[in-house]
Motif scaffolding. Structure first.
Motif, mmCIF file in Angstrom:
data_model
loop_
_atom_site.group_PDB
_atom_site.id
_atom_site.type_symbol
_atom_site.label_atom_id
_atom_site.label_comp_id
_atom_site.label_asym_id
_atom_site.label_seq_id
_atom_site.Cartn_x
_atom_site.Cartn_y
_atom_site.Cartn_z
ATOM 1 N N GLU A 49 -7.528 2.608 -43.653
ATOM 2 C CA GLU A 49 -7.152 4.003 -43.883
ATOM 3 C C GLU A 49 -8.223 4.843 -44.561
ATOM 4 O OE1 GLU A 49 -2.869 4.591 -45.201
ATOM 5 O OE2 GLU A 49 -3.272 2.558 -45.883
ATOM 6 N N ILE A 101 -7.950 4.421 -34.891
ATOM 7 C CA ILE A 101 -7.596 4.224 -36.298
ATOM 8 C C ILE A 101 -6.700 3.003 -36.466
ATOM 9 C CG2 ILE A 101 -7.761 6.687 -36.836
ATOM 10 C CD1 ILE A 101 -4.663 6.766 -36.773
ATOM 11 N N THR A 127 -10.837 6.767 -42.549
ATOM 12 C CA THR A 127 -10.193 7.833 -41.770
ATOM 13 C C THR A 127 -9.919 9.046 -42.649
ATOM 14 O OG1 THR A 127 -9.159 6.297 -40.206
ATOM 15 C CG2 THR A 127 -8.130 8.462 -40.455
ATOM 16 N N GLU A 128 -9.289 8.820 -43.800
ATOM 17 C CA GLU A 128 -8.979 9.946 -44.691
ATOM 18 C C GLU A 128 -10.243 10.673 -45.119
ATOM 19 O OE1 GLU A 128 -6.573 11.083 -48.782
ATOM 20 O OE2 GLU A 128 -6.985 8.970 -48.365
ATOM 21 N N THR A 177 -2.358 3.753 -40.914
ATOM 22 C CA THR A 177 -2.832 5.033 -41.422
ATOM 23 C C THR A 177 -1.678 6.007 -41.647
ATOM 24 O OG1 THR A 177 -4.941 4.766 -40.265
ATOM 25 C CG2 THR A 177 -4.342 7.003 -40.943
#
Length: 270
Positions: free
Chosen positions: A17, A35, A20-21, A39
């Protein structure tokens, strides 16, 4: 959208995660082509990007079909996934951040890899300043609470290093700080469960890796009836996505929740 440099990856798969964030925060979500199925930050990523992995497994064929020029992974636990992709000629970068400083370093490296080092530094400076402000407020506490952070319940697993460090920043003292530097969960098991009530935490915080925290189950544990946290109703949950993700979430929402819990305790235990 800024022009994509020919020297930076333009088709990125994020197996956990935090990257991605971070790419979304950097405004670089257009580079993400796949992803993790876990997530949740930001929520819209689940609607916008294909989900290609769990944590310990991945759909290798699906990842290869996305033709990534870079895959971001996390820790030795994803070594088998990384190895399978590397054998297929995919560039894989696996980070292994376990401390607050290592999280900052990882985030800067990702920003630099996508040509956003300056913007990344600005965002990290704001996070750093907020941590400093929280730490300054915590220094004014007349007494710091003893905190047991439980990452899993059966068997009880105590806080990983970055959580323990953020707890210290927030104003609490980790009851099992000696276990926090153990990278693997199996090495942070409290072998003698009776040792937890013996250390008498003032606060218990549960973050059961995606499973709902049950304060009533904690309060009913044998020998816990006289634990300060149970007696005073100081049993709280912080969602694992907010604190057990070694990236932006832990440095922002996670530490803010820790600090709020500690400060609320301090107001009633002055």
């Amino acid at each position: 959208m800024t022009a994509v440099s020919p020297y930076t990856p333009s088709r990125i798969v994020c197996l956990t995660e935090e990257t991605t964030e971070w790419l979304y925060l950097l405004g670089q979500e257009h580079r993400i082509v796949g992803i993790s199925g876990y997530t949740v930050r930001p929520r819209r990523a689940r609607d916008e990007k294909p989900r290609v992995s769990a944590f310990l497994s991945a759909k290798i064929d699906k990842i290869l079909a996305l033709e990534p020029d870079c895959v971001f992974g996390f820790s030795d636990l994803q070594a088998d996934i990384a190895s399978a992709l590397v054998r297929q000629g995919v560039q894989v970068t696996v980070f292994n951040q376990r401390s607050v400083e290592q999280i900052f370093a990882m985030l800067w490296q990702v920003a630099a890899l996508v040509g956003q080092a300056q913007q990344g530094e600005a965002l990290l400076a704001r996070m750093r300043a907020r941590l400093d402000a929280i730490q300054a407020a915590a220094r004014a506490l007349p007494r710091r609470p003893r905190v047991f952070f439980e990452e899993w319940d059966e068997p009880p697993i105590s806080a990983i290093r970055w959580v323990s460090e953020l707890l210290t920043v927030a104003g609490g003292d980790d009851c099992f700080v000696e276990l926090s530097r153990q990278a693997l969960g199996k090495d942070r098991i409290v072998q003698d469960a009776a040792e937890i009530p013996r250390r008498n935490p003032d606060i218990v915080i549960g973050s059961w890796c995606g499973k709902k925290f049950r304060p009533e189950k904690v309060a009913a544990r044998p020998g816990w009836q006289d634990v300060s946290a149970v007696r005073d109703g100081q049993l709280f949950e912080i969602k694992s996505a907010d604190i057990l993700q070694p990236g932006p979430a832990a440095l922002t929402d996670g530490v803010e929740q820790l600090h709020r819990i500690v400060m609320d305790w301090a107001r009633t235990h002055a």
